[in-house]
Scaffold this motif. Structure first.
Motif, PDB file in Angstrom:
ATOM      1  N   ALA A 297       0.843  -1.205   0.000  1.00 46.30           N
ATOM      2  CA  ALA A 297       0.000   0.000   0.000  1.00 46.30           C
ATOM      3  C   ALA A 297       0.876   1.252   0.000  1.00 46.30           C
ATOM      4  N   TYR A 298       1.928   1.239   0.839  1.00 45.24           N
ATOM      5  CA  TYR A 298       2.832   2.398   0.902  1.00 45.24           C
ATOM      6  C   TYR A 298       3.552   2.594  -0.424  1.00 45.24           C
ATOM      7  N   GLN A 299       4.106   1.524  -0.964  1.00 48.54           N
ATOM      8  CA  GLN A 299       4.900   1.627  -2.199  1.00 48.54           C
ATOM      9  C   GLN A 299       4.058   2.128  -3.372  1.00 48.54           C
ATOM     10  N   TYR A 307       0.473  10.844  -0.977  1.00 53.51           N
ATOM     11  CA  TYR A 307       1.293  10.857   0.217  1.00 53.51           C
ATOM     12  C   TYR A 307       0.470  10.658   1.503  1.00 53.51           C
ATOM     13  N   ALA A 308      -0.761  11.128   1.506  1.00 57.91           N
ATOM     14  CA  ALA A 308      -1.600  10.924   2.690  1.00 57.91           C
ATOM     15  C   ALA A 308      -1.884   9.435   2.898  1.00 57.91           C
ATOM     16  N   THR A 309      -2.180   8.741   1.802  1.00 60.23           N
ATOM     17  CA  THR A 309      -2.434   7.296   1.906  1.00 60.23           C
ATOM     18  C   THR A 309      -1.151   6.549   2.253  1.00 60.23           C
ATOM     19  N   ALA A 310      -0.042   6.994   1.668  1.00 61.88           N
ATOM     20  CA  ALA A 310       1.250   6.381   1.992  1.00 61.88           C
ATOM     21  C   ALA A 310       1.549   6.550   3.480  1.00 61.88           C
ATOM     22  N   GLY A 311       1.255   7.738   4.007  1.00 58.96           N
ATOM     23  CA  GLY A 311       1.466   7.982   5.436  1.00 58.96           C
ATOM     24  C   GLY A 311       0.594   7.091   6.303  1.00 58.96           C
ATOM     25  N   GLU A 312      -0.624   6.879   5.879  1.00 63.87           N
ATOM     26  CA  GLU A 312      -1.528   6.004   6.646  1.00 63.87           C
ATOM     27  C   GLU A 312      -0.969   4.587   6.731  1.00 63.87           C
ATOM     28  N   ALA A 313      -0.456   4.083   5.590  1.00 59.91           N
ATOM     29  CA  ALA A 313       0.115   2.739   5.580  1.00 59.91           C
ATOM     30  C   ALA A 313       1.352   2.662   6.487  1.00 59.91           C
ATOM     31  N   LEU A 314       2.184   3.708   6.462  1.00 60.91           N
ATOM     32  CA  LEU A 314       3.383   3.726   7.298  1.00 60.91           C
ATOM     33  C   LEU A 314       3.035   3.771   8.779  1.00 60.91           C
ATOM     34  N   GLN A 315       2.007   4.560   9.133  1.00 65.16           N
ATOM     35  CA  GLN A 315       1.568   4.609  10.536  1.00 65.16           C
ATOM     36  C   GLN A 315       1.157   3.229  11.023  1.00 65.16           C
TER      37      GLN A 315
END
Length: 400
Positions: A297-299, A307-315
């Motif tokens: 999901a992040y990649q 970037y907001a969705t990438a941040g959610e996956a990283l969290q």
């Protein structure tokens, strides 16, 4: 011979007995436990032509009656708006009694209209009257009852919130439609049934119905409907706490989105990872699937500049690493999260990332970096006027 004293005693006893009988209270008739249904009253109405016996109304008489009943409905609405609910429902009941002369569909539509008003205003007795009338009409339906009547009956039950009865009628319609398609398609009937199951949170039966709809859409090559039913199924399985089934559906959606709408793939991957998190509680061997889907999901989101969705996956990844005691991996991921939140210009997310890093460094007993992280977080918290006390307290605690 009877002497005088005997006669006196006998006379006195007769008087006492007579007085006791006369003094006995009269029995009043016991009233009916439930009042009669006002919709079923058969008293002659001035709006009906007199001296006609059982002869049907003429076309002209039907038109005049329909106009008069529409006027009664308007009169009832006026009374209702003025606060005279008793007068309004008395007028509506009169209308409903006469609507049957215009045919089943006209009556059923009126029953549904008034029934919905009654339900919305908590008029339980009125809802009961209308439901009883609907049930009576249902008993009178036969095998060749037209679909319009059956559909109006089902909708009437919906208006008075009798889902089981509505579904029973829709099932009858479904059987008819499958044998001989008419004004309603099989998919329309199934959608009505599915919506009823959903409105009463019967997710198991809703899932069964949506699976049937998915089969129809797939067989006909209806891509848009196929996606819609998959989305409904994913939601239903999540609400029913069936993550395994949800994962199967979400993977199908991911495959479709990868071809047609790739921007939606990261969100689906996060949903799949969340479902796997639920399964890990009873099956720890599935933990790699959690990491895999959050990482994908992040990649994908990063590549798409979401970037907001990438941040959610990283969290989510940071939280998983931390729960597994992998503090170093959590810190490395947090650094990537900081970069992502900065690019996204998400100051709240940036503050939360520094907060998370402060906690991770505290877990690692790295006081200097923990304080530095909290200080960075405090700077943003002051700008946002949010959680300043938390960061201040953490800095003071670590500095003492």
């Amino acid at each position: 011979m009877l002497n005088r004293s005997t006669i006196s005693i006998t006379f006195a006893l007769v008087l006492v007995f007579s007085n006791s009988v006369l003094a006995a209270p009269k029995k009043t008739p016991t009233p009916d436990k439930f009042p009669p249904n006002p919709i079923e009253i058969t008293t002659p109405d001035p709006l009906l032509p007199g001296n006609r016996g059982k002869q049907p109304l003429t076309t002209q008489e039907l038109r005049e009656l329909e106009t008069a009943l529409d006027n009664l409905n308007q009169e009832a609405n006026t009374l209702f708006q003025s606060g005279d609910k008793i007068g309004a429902f008395d007028t509506w009941n009169r209308e409903l009694r006469l609507r049957r002369y215009l045919g089943n569909v006209s009556e059923l539509q009126a029953l549904g209209r008034v029934g919905e008003i009654a339900w919305q205003n908590n008029e339980r007795l009125q809802v009961q009257y209308i439901t009883q009338r609907l049930q009576k009409i249902q008993k009178q339906t036969v095998a060749d009852t037209d679909l319009e009547t059956l559909q109006s009956l089902a909708q009437g039950y919906q208006k008075v919130r009798s889902p089981k009865s509505a579904i029973e009628v829709y099932e009858q319609i479904l059987g008819r439609v499958r044998q001989q398609p008419g004004s309603m398609s099989e998919a329309e009937v199934l959608n009505a049934i599915a919506n009823l199951h959903m409105s009463w949170f019967d997710y198991g039966k809703a899932a069964t119905t949506y699976q049937q709809l998915l089969g129809i859409a797939t067989a006909k090559g209806e891509g848009v409907n196929q996606v819609n039913y998959l989305k409904q199924l994913a939601y239903v399985y999540q609400q029913a706490r069936l993550p395994e089934e949800s994962i199967k559906i979400q993977n199908q959606l991911a495959g479709i989105y990868a071809q047609d709408n790739p921007i939606l793939v990261p969100g689906i991957k996060i949903a799949i990872a969340s479902d796997y998190e639920l399964l890990v509680k009873s099956n720890p061997e599935l933990l790699p699937e959690v990491f895999k889907n959050y990482q994908e999901a992040y990649q994908i989101a990063w590549a798409q500049q979401q970037y907001a969705t990438a941040g959610e996956a990283l969290q989510k990844l940071v939280a998983i690493y931390r729960s597994q005691g992998q503090i170093d991996a959590a810190l490395e991921t947090s650094k990537i999260l900081l970069e992502t939140e900065e690019i996204a210009a998400d100051f709240y997310g940036l503050m939360e990332a520094y907060k998370q890093m402060g906690e991770l460094y505290t877990d690692k007993q790295d006081t200097a970096n923990a304080i530095a992280s909290y200080q960075k977080g405090l700077e943003i918290a002051i700008q946002l006027n949010h959680q300043q006390d938390y960061f201040t307290q953490q800095i003071q605690k670590l500095s003492s």
